[in-house]
Design a protein around this motif. Structure first.
Motif, PDB file in Angstrom:
ATOM      1  N   LYS A 301       0.817  -1.210   0.000  1.00 21.21           N
ATOM      2  CA  LYS A 301       0.000   0.000   0.000  1.00 21.21           C
ATOM      3  C   LYS A 301       0.855   1.266   0.000  1.00 21.21           C
ATOM      4  N   THR A 302       2.076   1.158   0.501  1.00 20.69           N
ATOM      5  CA  THR A 302       2.947   2.330   0.575  1.00 20.69           C
ATOM      6  C   THR A 302       4.296   1.998  -0.041  1.00 20.69           C
ATOM      7  N   PRO A 303       4.495   2.312  -1.303  1.00 19.68           N
ATOM      8  CA  PRO A 303       5.815   2.087  -1.913  1.00 19.68           C
ATOM      9  C   PRO A 303       6.891   2.874  -1.171  1.00 19.68           C
ATOM     10  N   GLN A 304       8.091   2.295  -1.113  1.00 21.84           N
ATOM     11  CA  GLN A 304       9.227   2.963  -0.503  1.00 21.84           C
ATOM     12  C   GLN A 304      10.352   3.041  -1.532  1.00 21.84           C
ATOM     13  N   TYR A 305      11.210   4.017  -1.368  1.00 25.06           N
ATOM     14  CA  TYR A 305      12.207   4.302  -2.396  1.00 25.06           C
ATOM     15  C   TYR A 305      13.583   4.502  -1.773  1.00 25.06           C
ATOM     16  N   MET A 306      14.585   4.250  -2.619  1.00 21.96           N
ATOM     17  CA  MET A 306      15.974   4.477  -2.229  1.00 21.96           C
ATOM     18  C   MET A 306      16.694   5.224  -3.338  1.00 21.96           C
ATOM     19  N   ALA A 307      17.832   5.785  -2.994  1.00 19.65           N
ATOM     20  CA  ALA A 307      18.681   6.461  -3.977  1.00 19.65           C
ATOM     21  C   ALA A 307      20.132   6.101  -3.680  1.00 19.65           C
ATOM     22  N   ALA A 308      21.014   6.451  -4.603  1.00 20.08           N
ATOM     23  CA  ALA A 308      22.459   6.237  -4.426  1.00 20.08           C
ATOM     24  C   ALA A 308      23.164   7.553  -4.731  1.00 20.08           C
ATOM     25  N   PRO A 309      23.061   8.541  -3.848  1.00 24.52           N
ATOM     26  CA  PRO A 309      23.539   9.902  -4.145  1.00 24.52           C
ATOM     27  C   PRO A 309      25.062  10.019  -4.133  1.00 24.52           C
ATOM     28  N   ILE A 310      25.506  11.134  -4.686  1.00 21.28           N
ATOM     29  CA  ILE A 310      26.893  11.595  -4.559  1.00 21.28           C
ATOM     30  C   ILE A 310      26.826  13.039  -4.080  1.00 21.28           C
ATOM     31  N   CYS A 311      27.601  13.344  -3.064  1.00 22.21           N
ATOM     32  CA  CYS A 311      27.582  14.692  -2.493  1.00 22.21           C
ATOM     33  C   CYS A 311      28.995  15.274  -2.526  1.00 22.21           C
ATOM     34  N   LEU A 312      29.109  16.469  -3.085  1.00 29.72           N
ATOM     35  CA  LEU A 312      30.381  17.181  -3.140  1.00 29.72           C
ATOM     36  C   LEU A 312      30.412  18.219  -2.026  1.00 29.72           C
ATOM     37  N   LEU A 313      31.561  18.302  -1.330  1.00 33.28           N
ATOM     38  CA  LEU A 313      31.692  19.215  -0.203  1.00 33.28           C
ATOM     39  C   LEU A 313      32.944  20.063  -0.362  1.00 33.28           C
ATOM     40  N   TYR A 314      32.904  21.243   0.255  1.00 30.80           N
ATOM     41  CA  TYR A 314      33.971  22.237   0.086  1.00 30.80           C
ATOM     42  C   TYR A 314      34.403  22.754   1.448  1.00 30.80           C
ATOM     43  N   LYS A 315      35.719  22.790   1.662  1.00 32.74           N
ATOM     44  CA  LYS A 315      36.252  23.402   2.883  1.00 32.74           C
ATOM     45  C   LYS A 315      36.472  24.883   2.615  1.00 32.74           C
ATOM     46  N   ASN A 316      35.702  25.718   3.301  1.00 32.05           N
ATOM     47  CA  ASN A 316      35.784  27.160   3.030  1.00 32.05           C
ATOM     48  C   ASN A 316      36.921  27.805   3.820  1.00 32.05           C
ATOM     49  N   THR A 317      36.993  29.115   3.747  1.00 30.71           N
ATOM     50  CA  THR A 317      38.115  29.827   4.375  1.00 30.71           C
ATOM     51  C   THR A 317      38.034  29.821   5.895  1.00 30.71           C
ATOM     52  N   GLN A 318      36.849  29.478   6.433  1.00 31.51           N
ATOM     53  CA  GLN A 318      36.715  29.330   7.890  1.00 31.51           C
ATOM     54  C   GLN A 318      36.946  27.885   8.338  1.00 31.51           C
ATOM     55  N   ASN A 319      37.443  27.053   7.409  1.00 35.28           N
ATOM     56  CA  ASN A 319      37.693  25.631   7.668  1.00 35.28           C
ATOM     57  C   ASN A 319      36.422  24.855   7.975  1.00 35.28           C
ATOM     58  N   GLU A 320      35.289  25.363   7.516  1.00 32.55           N
ATOM     59  CA  GLU A 320      34.034  24.617   7.599  1.00 32.55           C
ATOM     60  C   GLU A 320      33.862  23.816   6.312  1.00 32.55           C
ATOM     61  N   ILE A 321      33.416  22.581   6.463  1.00 31.80           N
ATOM     62  CA  ILE A 321      33.129  21.749   5.298  1.00 31.80           C
ATOM     63  C   ILE A 321      31.631  21.834   5.016  1.00 31.80           C
ATOM     64  N   LEU A 322      31.276  22.276   3.804  1.00 26.87           N
ATOM     65  CA  LEU A 322      29.880  22.539   3.449  1.00 26.87           C
ATOM     66  C   LEU A 322      29.535  21.860   2.123  1.00 26.87           C
ATOM     67  N   PRO A 323      28.276  21.455   1.939  1.00 31.30           N
ATOM     68  CA  PRO A 323      27.877  20.832   0.674  1.00 31.30           C
ATOM     69  C   PRO A 323      27.754  21.877  -0.438  1.00 31.30           C
ATOM     70  N   ILE A 324      28.229  21.516  -1.646  1.00 29.26           N
ATOM     71  CA  ILE A 324      28.111  22.456  -2.773  1.00 29.26           C
ATOM     72  C   ILE A 324      27.436  21.831  -3.988  1.00 29.26           C
ATOM     73  N   ALA A 325      27.220  20.507  -3.988  1.00 34.84           N
ATOM     74  CA  ALA A 325      26.535  19.878  -5.118  1.00 34.84           C
ATOM     75  C   ALA A 325      26.082  18.489  -4.706  1.00 34.84           C
TER      76      ALA A 325
END
Length: 674
Positions: A301-325
């Motif tokens: 009654k309730t289909p469920q789904y999955m994905a296989a993502p790729i996430c790109l991250l960037y270390k900015n000038t404050q040394n924080e790692i953030l997602p960019i794509a």
């Protein structure tokens, strides 16, 4: 007439005492005593936690005391007995200790060796050699390998918890009954009202608070308030429940065609994307292993789904790692867009939710179940099969395999079996989790279980280049402390590499893991023999660290990070978007778990995050398997090192918005037991 004073300690766990008859025979190098009934008239012997003393008279001196034989015989009905240890005072005044730490079940006998650790090549008399051989022959009949699922590491040959040897069963089965603990969680979280509301969507994100706020804590409340922020999203790759996937990249893969134009607004150093990659500022998380895994179809009654993502991250000038794509599938194309922080608020949020849900699937099945529970069980079975109680490595490992076989057997009975609790709310339920382990086993390597190697292989070893990776920092400290302790113990008993090579039992142990535990997985690179003390030290450190620190790091934060359902959905009810501009709050709510599955998920992560009532933490060894003073000194040094690490972590955490203490030794159990 010479006499020996025998002191018997009964365990303090529930039902450890017995009313059955207990007999003892003392075995010396010259002769044996008569079988003697240990009984004090008008006195209730062998009560739980009791220490009882008896005189055993002999006609002649027995020679050097080598063995003690205990026999239990039924008095009225069979009454199991847990014997902690036997201490014997000889006629000459010497005290000889015989550690036991096992259950005597039904009419049975146990022959104990004195507590001094001995390598097999150090035994000289036929009496003790035969005892060693007989013990292992009996163990190998009791602890048998079995394939629970094709393509899995081998597990114990038992259909259920009640089939296990009494010595490795939980003291109280109620404490590890997943169904009972889950129902307890549901009661504590006041979730009964929502349990059967499958297919019933929440009206808004805020409505998740109806189940969340019953039991709050500081980390989970912080997640609830900040989960939409890019920083919190990416922070979890470093210090959340699954901090083992993020890696520094040296080039972008062809399957993830991110261009400089796409992300230039996110880059802060006036460098191109390619230059940022070369500078070591670009990271990636790739869920390729999820590609092709069947989503849960147990509820048509309730289909469920999955994905296989790729996430790109960037270390900015404050040394924080953030997602960019973020790309939600492995094959680039028009129907698999790359989502960016510059997209609409809902497009970007939904893409991040998909990554977090995928992370949950990987964490639960690969990082947690396979790489700590199943791997530790394999080492535990080989320990019981190949190392007698007198072996120093048995004495070293036994606290770190405590209850592991038992908890995994319970999981196969109730949690990860067909129609088990895992199927209720997880996208990889209904068999996807089996597929995922089978697929992961094709690329698993022994080296990846070595903590420093695993960190370095992902390019994450530099504290200067990758700051605030507390899982790495604390893990390195615990790894080094553990390795130092293991090294101290190994050095006491192995004076040379030749001693390791000549130890038939340790070689059989390693071979059993490789040939049977990892049957058909020789590509994984598990060693079949050990040639040096250094190899033995690393091998044992991997076993202890995996069972203790690694499991703690990936298990006990589950309620903190997973209790706010939108942050880490256990399943998704709509397919991943195949183009931009589709996402709105309605699609997000329709994608997130319904009320029933949310409640199942919350109950499960609460139950899995609880410590055992009788938990023993790293460095705590109440059972005195070792009698040698140098080992006890090494244990004390280990505890001192661990206490210093815990103190340093506590001090550091006072300065953090999100404290990290999953690798704090005072919160690391000795073994995989939950």
């Amino acid at each position: 007439m010479p006499s020996y004073t025998v002191t018997v300690a009964t365990g303090s766990q529930w039902f450890a005492g017995t009313d059955d008859y207990i007999y003892i025979t003392l075995v010396g190098t010259e002769r044996c005593s008569e079988k003697t009934l240990l009984d004090k008239p008008l006195y209730n012997d062998f009560e739980r936690g009791a220490v009882d003393s008896y005189l055993v008279r002999v006609d002649e001196n027995l020679g050097e005391l080598a063995l003690v034989k205990l026999e239990k015989r039924k008095y009225w009905v069979h009454d199991d007995w847990y014997c902690s240890n036997i201490s014997v005072k000889t006629p000459g005044g010497d005290i000889v200790e015989f550690p036991c730490y096992r259950w005597l079940v039904d009419d049975t006998e146990v022959v104990l060796r004195d507590g001094r650790a001995r390598l097999p090549q150090d035994d000289k008399t036929s009496l003790v050699k035969q005892h060693r051989k007989t013990e292992l022959e009996m163990r190998q009949k009791t602890y048998r390998w079995r394939e629970w699922q094709p393509g899995f590491p081998m597990s114990i040959d038992a259909n259920g918890h009640h089939d296990l040897p009494r010595d490795i069963q939980f003291d109280s089965e109620k404490g590890v009954d997943f169904k009972l603990n889950f129902n307890k969680a549901i009661q504590n979280l006041l979730l009964n009202h929502f349990m059967n509301m499958f297919q019933s969507s929440w009206d808004s994100i805020d409505h998740f608070k109806k189940i969340f706020l019953k039991i709050g804590n500081a980390p989970s409340e912080y997640v609830m308030q900040h989960w939409k922020e890019d920083f919190v999203f990416s922070y979890q790759f470093l210090n959340g429940c699954n901090p083992v996937l993020i890696k520094k990249i040296s080039k972008l893969p062809a399957k993830f065609p991110v261009t400089n134009e796409m992300v230039t607004v996110s880059l802060e150093r006036q460098l191109t994307l390619e230059q940022e990659v070369k500078a070591g500022n670009i990271y990636m998380v790739d869920y390729e292993v999820l590609d092709g895994i069947k989503a849960n179809d147990s509820d048509p009654k309730t289909p469920q789904y999955m994905a296989a993502p790729i996430c790109l991250l960037y270390k900015n000038t404050q040394n924080e790692i953030l997602p960019i794509a973020i790309q939600l599938g492995q094959t680039p194309g028009e129907d698999n867009p790359i989502f960016l922080p510059t997209d609409s608020q809902h497009d970007w949020l939904l893409a991040k939710i998909w990554v977090r849900s995928s992370d949950f699937q990987h964490h639960q099945t690969v990082t947690h179940l396979l790489r700590t529970h199943l791997i530790s069980e394999m080492f535990a079975i080989a320990t019981f099969r190949q190392l007698p109680t007198v072996h120093p490595i048995y004495k070293l490992l036994i606290p770190h395999v405590r209850f592991t076989i038992s908890i995994n057997t319970k999981a196969r009975e109730e949690l990860i079996c067909e129609r088990g609790l895992f199927d209720k709310a997880n996208a990889t339920g209904g068999g996807g989790h089996v597929q995922l382990i089978q697929k992961t086993m094709k690329t698993l390597t022994f080296r990846s279980l070595c903590f420093p190697d695993m960190i370095k292989a992902r390019g994450m070893d530099s504290k200067q280049e990758v700051p605030n990776y507390f899982y790495r920092d604390d893990g390195h400290k615990v790894w080094e402390a553990t390795k130092s302790f293991v090294s101290d113990v190994v050095s006491i008993y192995y004076s040379s590499d030749e001693k390791v090579q000549g130890d038939d039992e340790i070689q059989a142990f390693v071979k059993d893991v490789c040939d049977n535990g990892m049957k058909d997985f020789h590509h994984c690179g598990f060693p079949r023999s050990l040639e040096s003390r250094e190899e033995l030290i690393e091998y044992l450190t991997i076993i202890v660290f995996t069972a203790s620190a690694q499991h703690a790091a990936v298990n006990f934060g589950q309620y903190d990070w997973y209790s706010w359902i939108p942050n880490t959905p256990s399943t998704m009810r709509q397919p991943p978007p195949d183009r931009k501009g589709l996402a709105n709050i309605t699609l997000i709510m329709d994608s997130l778990p319904d009320r029933g599955r949310s409640s199942w998920h919350l109950g499960a992560v609460w139950a899995l995050s609880q410590y055992q009532d009788d938990e023993l933490y790293l460095g705590t060894y109440p059972d005195e398997h070792f009698l040698e003073k140098p080992v006890n000194a090494a244990m004390e040094m280990f505890r001192k090192s661990l206490a210093e690490i815990s103190s340093a972590i506590k001090t550091r955490n006072q300065e953090l918005k999100i404290p990290y203490d999953y690798m704090s030794p005072n919160r690391i159990p000795n073994s995989v037991a939950v």
